[in-house]
Design a protein around this motif. Structure first.
Motif, PDB file in Angstrom:
ATOM      1  N   LEU A 265       0.840  -1.208   0.000  1.00 20.11           N
ATOM      2  CA  LEU A 265       0.000   0.000   0.000  1.00 20.11           C
ATOM      3  C   LEU A 265       0.872   1.253   0.000  1.00 20.11           C
ATOM      4  O   LEU A 265       1.705   1.448   0.885  1.00 20.11           O
ATOM      5  N   ILE A 266       0.683   2.081  -1.009  1.00 15.31           N
ATOM      6  CA  ILE A 266       1.421   3.344  -1.118  1.00 15.31           C
ATOM      7  C   ILE A 266       0.597   4.451  -0.472  1.00 15.31           C
ATOM      8  O   ILE A 266      -0.585   4.624  -0.794  1.00 15.31           O
ATOM      9  N   VAL A 267       1.211   5.202   0.422  1.00 16.33           N
ATOM     10  CA  VAL A 267       0.544   6.313   1.096  1.00 16.33           C
ATOM     11  C   VAL A 267       1.286   7.597   0.764  1.00 16.33           C
ATOM     12  O   VAL A 267       2.501   7.669   0.974  1.00 16.33           O
ATOM     13  N   PRO A 268       0.612   8.608   0.206  1.00 12.93           N
ATOM     14  CA  PRO A 268       1.290   9.878  -0.089  1.00 12.93           C
ATOM     15  C   PRO A 268       1.952  10.442   1.155  1.00 12.93           C
ATOM     16  O   PRO A 268       1.450  10.259   2.273  1.00 12.93           O
ATOM     17  N   PRO A 269       3.091  11.128   1.002  1.00 10.85           N
ATOM     18  CA  PRO A 269       3.787  11.681   2.176  1.00 10.85           C
ATOM     19  C   PRO A 269       2.925  12.695   2.919  1.00 10.85           C
ATOM     20  O   PRO A 269       2.179  13.459   2.307  1.00 10.85           O
ATOM     21  N   LYS A 270       3.033  12.665   4.231  1.00 11.01           N
ATOM     22  CA  LYS A 270       2.270  13.596   5.056  1.00 11.01           C
ATOM     23  C   LYS A 270       2.978  14.945   5.116  1.00 11.01           C
ATOM     24  O   LYS A 270       4.208  15.012   5.052  1.00 11.01           O
ATOM     25  N   PRO A 271       2.237  16.033   5.276  1.00  9.28           N
ATOM     26  CA  PRO A 271       2.866  17.338   5.483  1.00  9.28           C
ATOM     27  C   PRO A 271       3.708  17.327   6.765  1.00  9.28           C
ATOM     28  O   PRO A 271       3.396  16.595   7.715  1.00  9.28           O
TER      29      PRO A 271
END
Length: 572
Positions: A265-271
């Motif tokens: 599962l790819i999760v976009p980077p968090k701020p």
């Protein structure tokens, strides 16, 4: 089990419209119906509440307008806090708390005999209402396929307007009943008429607020039927639960036993930061200016007019029952516009649709001002249908942009703070329009308010909404939530330089609150003072000065950076 990497959005898009889609839709629809009823019931009963609280004052003006304001101020606080809680605790937990909260604290309003008691519980109940709306918007955006996201977000908001209509349909027969519906609890009230003399009524409006406690039961039901969104699980580091939820959704739809591997599962980077100040950083300031400006205009005009439509038509000679009925027709049209706007937004794009909607509003308000007339119920119904459709089309056209403007980690913070800020416009509008209505310029020769002239004031915010849409709105239609997050990452703008801009905006909000809410309620004869209108205008226009300065500056920087990137590509 597949060995291909994937994102939450890709899985939801691959499943498409499913049984899961409709279950989420139904759950959120009922939450919005209750939410809409809780908000609109004060506008549908304010004439009767005013007669109870101020029986000797036939024209309470700003005081009567404040009946709406207290709930909106509570919604400001609830939206600001609820959004942060939702991003931290989860969508499900926060929505359940919000629904039960506003149900619980609507109940005591039925027992109010003065403004202080009513305002206190209206403020507290508004906290729950304000938390609910942005959570629903966020859950819709995180649960629906990308191609249909705009339709479902705006269609879902239509159920809030269903609650508005129900409030009018329920309040009208109850408040106009000629007998006390709950015995001594709905006591007889003798009040002074504007044209002189007195009349009597029963305080049956109290029953409307008892009905407003029903969300308590619905909150209990949500505990058992609602699930957390996979997007929130994934962004919170709980990939296993995100994959389990995706498997459940697919099994319910395709009846398969497919399982998703959390390691793929790819999760976009968090701020780097997730507080409200990041909304004003270079990375997000343009998006913030776009949706804050547009939603502020929409809230100011929708809530301001809903508070005063019954008074407008009473002034034209219509009965109280007919006046509330005309307000209800205005909201019936809003349901149709909420349904239509999502389809158009997905077809022509968010920006073009929103820009058109503000021009549509200007035309509608001019027509209403010119052609509304006494003793012609049919033409007034047509005009209210037109106005309700146009104005609610505009405010709903902003809805899809809210969750699409920010990544998952700050999505509900961004959505809820946008709505919280805009509600200062709504909070101020009922008081500001009430104050303007009391000014000599807007009075007839007999001393009555010429509301057909007052409503033309709304052309100014409509025009500002159009300008801000053209300048700041970025097209987001048809893109997945992950694609939108990736686009922001490629820009490379800072996300940690928003503290100063955030503080400046808080100062502007404080000035707005003082000039447009506190002063009209505290300063004696505020609307009669020569400086009142200029000061209120300053309070309302300061946010737009902020948007043009900081948003405009960042737009110029972004365009310069994009031009440089294009030059580098050509050289390469």
């Amino acid at each position: 089990m597949d060995k291909k990497e994937f994102t939450v959005s890709e899985v939801i898009d691959s499943i498409g419209i499913s049984s899961h889609t409709w279950i989420v839709f139904a759950i959120l629809a009922f939450a919005m119906i209750f939410d809409g009823y809780d908000f609109m019931i004060v506008n549908s009963t304010n004439l009767y509440v005013a007669h109870t609280f101020w029986p000797n004052d036939p024209n309470p003006g700003a005081l009567m307008g404040s009946l709406t304001t207290w709930g909106l101020l509570g919604m400001v606080l609830g939206g600001a806090v609820g959004g942060i809680l939702s991003d931290k605790l989860g969508r499900k937990k926060t929505l359940i708390m919000a629904v039960m909260f506003y149900g619980l604290f609507t109940l005591p309003q039925a027992f109010a005999n003065d403004l202080v008691f009513f305002a206190a519980f209206r403020l507290i109940a508004g906290f729950g209402v304000g938390s609910c709306i942005p959570i629903v918007t966020t859950v819709f955006s995180e649960s629906m396929p990308s191609k249909q996201r705009g339709v479902f977000v705006t269609f879902g908001m239509a159920f809030m307007v269903v609650g508005w209509v129900l409030a009018g349909l329920i309040a009208n027969p109850i408040c106009n009943a000629t007998t006390p519906l709950l015995g001594d609890f709905t006591n007889q009230v003798t009040y002074t008429l504007l044209e002189g003399g007195t009349a009597t009524m029963y305080a049956n409006w109290r029953l409307c607020y008892l009905i407003g406690a029903l969300p308590l039961a619905y909150g209990v039901l949500l505990i058992f039927v609602m699930h957390e969104t996979p997007h929130w699980y994934a962004n919170s580091g709980r990939k296993k639960e995100a994959c389990e939820r995706l498997t459940q959704i697919e099994q319910a739809t395709r009846h398969t036993t497919h399982e998703y591997d959390p390691n793929l599962l790819i999760v976009p980077p968090k701020p780097a930061k997730t507080g409200p100040a990041v909304l004003f950083s270079s990375k997000f300031i343009v998006a913030t200016c776009a949706i804050w400006a547009a939603y502020f205009v929409g809230q100011f005009c929708v809530y301001g007019m809903n508070a005063w439509i019954p008074t407008w038509f009473v002034g034209l000679g219509y009965s109280q029952a007919d006046s509330v009925a005309l307000q209800t027709w205005n909201n019936v049209a809003a349901i149709a516009s909420n349904i239509a706007v999502g389809f158009v937004s997905d077809k022509v794009g968010r920006k073009r649709n929103l820009a058109f909607s503000w021009l549509f509003c200007i035309v509608a308000i001019i027509l209403c001002s010119i052609f509304v007339a006494p003793n012609n119920m049919a033409i007034c119904i047509v005009l209210m249908l037109l106005f309700g459709f146009a104005l609610n089309y505009a405010i709903t056209a902003v809805q899809p942009l809210m969750p699409e403007s920010y990544p998952t980690a700050i999505r509900n913070t961004g959505t809820s703070w946008c709505q919280a800020f805009a509600r200062f416009g709504g909070s101020a509008s009922s008081i500001v329009l009430g104050g303007i209505a009391g000014m000599a310029f807007f009075q007839t020769a007999t001393g009555a308010t010429n509301w057909s002239t007052v409503v033309l004031v709304l052309i100014v915010p409509f025009a500002l909404g159009f300008i801000c849409t053209v300048l700041f709105v970025k097209e987001t239609a048809g893109k997945t939530m992950d694609q939108l997050a990736a686009e922001e990452e490629r820009r490379g703008a800072s996300e940690s330089d928003g503290n100063t801009r955030f503080i400046i905006m808080l100062v502007i909000v404080a000035i707005l609150a003082v000039l447009c809410i506190v002063c009209p309620l505290v300063v004696p004869n505020w609307s009669k003072q020569s400086y009142a209108l200029p000061l209120m205008a300053i309070g309302l226009l300061l946010p737009f000065a902020y948007f043009f300065i900081f948003g405009g500056k960042q737009v110029a920087i972004n365009k310069k950076a994009e031009a440089a990137m294009d030059d580098d590509k050509v050289k390469a």
